[in-house]
Design an enzyme around this catalytic site. Sequence first.
Site, PDB file in Angstrom:
ATOM      1  NE  ARG A 229      37.756  34.629  44.450  1.00  9.31           N
ATOM      2  CZ  ARG A 229      37.233  33.627  45.170  1.00  9.31           C
ATOM      3  NH1 ARG A 229      37.881  33.139  46.180  1.00  9.31           N
ATOM      4  NH2 ARG A 229      36.064  33.113  44.858  1.00  9.31           N
TER       5      ARG A 229
ATOM      6  NE  ARG B 184      31.374  39.969  39.279  1.00 10.31           N
ATOM      7  CZ  ARG B 184      32.227  39.072  39.758  1.00 10.31           C
ATOM      8  NH1 ARG B 184      31.789  38.065  40.496  1.00 10.31           N
ATOM      9  NH2 ARG B 184      33.514  39.171  39.524  1.00 10.31           N
TER      10      ARG B 184
HETATM   11  C1  NCD Z   1      35.619  34.995  38.123  1.00  7.04           C
HETATM   12  C2  NCD Z   1      34.427  35.771  37.603  1.00  7.04           C
HETATM   13  O1  NCD Z   1      33.539  36.184  38.365  1.00  7.04           O
HETATM   14  O2  NCD Z   1      34.436  35.978  36.400  1.00  7.04           O
HETATM   15  N1  NCD Z   1      35.896  35.204  39.459  1.00  7.04           N
HETATM   16  C3  NCD Z   1      36.480  36.379  39.888  1.00  7.04           C
HETATM   17  O3  NCD Z   1      36.037  37.466  39.598  1.00  7.04           O
HETATM   18  N2  NCD Z   1      37.584  36.276  40.634  1.00  7.04           N
HETATM   19  C4  NCD Z   1      35.646  33.592  37.675  1.00  7.04           C
HETATM   20  C5  NCD Z   1      34.505  32.659  37.981  1.00  7.04           C
HETATM   21  O4  NCD Z   1      33.453  33.055  38.476  1.00  7.04           O
HETATM   22  O5  NCD Z   1      34.693  31.472  37.698  1.00  7.04           O
END
Ligand code: NCD
Length: 333
Positions: free
Chosen positions: A80, A131
């Site tokens: 996402r 990320r």
């Molecule tokens: C989350 C994340 O990556 O922190 N997902 C996200 O970004 N929508 C939650 C998860 O990985 O459980």
Amino acid sequence: MEQLQTLPRLFDYDQMTLKKDNGNSLTGHDILSVDQFDRDALSYIFTRSQEMRELVERAGGCDLLKGYVLACLFYEPSTRTSASFIAAMERLGGGIIPITQGVQFSSVSKGESLPDTIRTLEQYADLIVLRHPEIGAAKLAADYAAVPIINAGDGAGEHPTQALLDLFTIRQELGHIDGLKVAMLGDLRYGRTVHSLTRLLMQYEDISLRFVSPDILRLPMALMNQLIDRGVKVRETHDVADVIEHADVLYVTRIQKERFADPKQYEEVKDCYEITTELMTRAKPNMIVMHPLPRVGEIHYRVDDDPRAAYFRQVRNGMYVRMALLAAVLGKA
Ligand code: NCD
């Protein structure tokens, strides 16, 4: 796609007063933590996000960010967050460098450092979404980068853009944020989305927070102390039955296997919560269930048919909020 000038009411950017001097403008700034956002900045982003929703519904997109390039650099898996940043940039007419299929295909696998990777990408891109599995990685990248960095999750630290879309969703679904009873459930220790959303909610009036987790996954003490210092009403429990009848928002999270040092501990808690249709019969008629996703069994698929299941609407809101953020950081909103 329809051109921007066909939507003058919403997107007459020449006429808009930019709040450059009152701290609300994000232009040229990194987005590293939710602590950067006060209530004025939040309502600014929410207004812009709503405009982006109308733009997408009416015209699909526009050329607002034509000529700009976004680099998405993901050292951890994502569906996402990466897809919505890419969709957001595409819908605003910009270009993308997607390093989201695993940095194993980039020079990171040859041992390149984060600062060098960042200093390379900024030669091509106007903005970098990052990320990374380590807390503080986004801050480190920002210290080296000449272009803005957006933190798309730094380990168990923060996930500010997720919290913004979570709050936008609450506002869209329930009409207000002040006075709400929010229950957060699951991995509250490592869940960066929980950490960021909790910090944002602290800014609102008369919020009550219920934290539901096994002992080993309780909210970090420092964050709990911050809540108490701010006078937020908080309670902790192991049992979702203690919160289901009173909650306005049930924010469910995945138990994050990859963050456990000891796999045995993960096995002990992995299936500790399940949101079922039976449980939903005890919740308020206008309560909403949210989840940052992915889910791995903690919400039964049959719950998806309940109109109170807001998690896929939440996914869609992520694109609108990220469109608003990209435009704001690039000085176009
Ligand atoms: C989350 C994340 O990556 O922190 N997902 C996200 O970004 N929508 C939650 C998860 O990985 O459980």
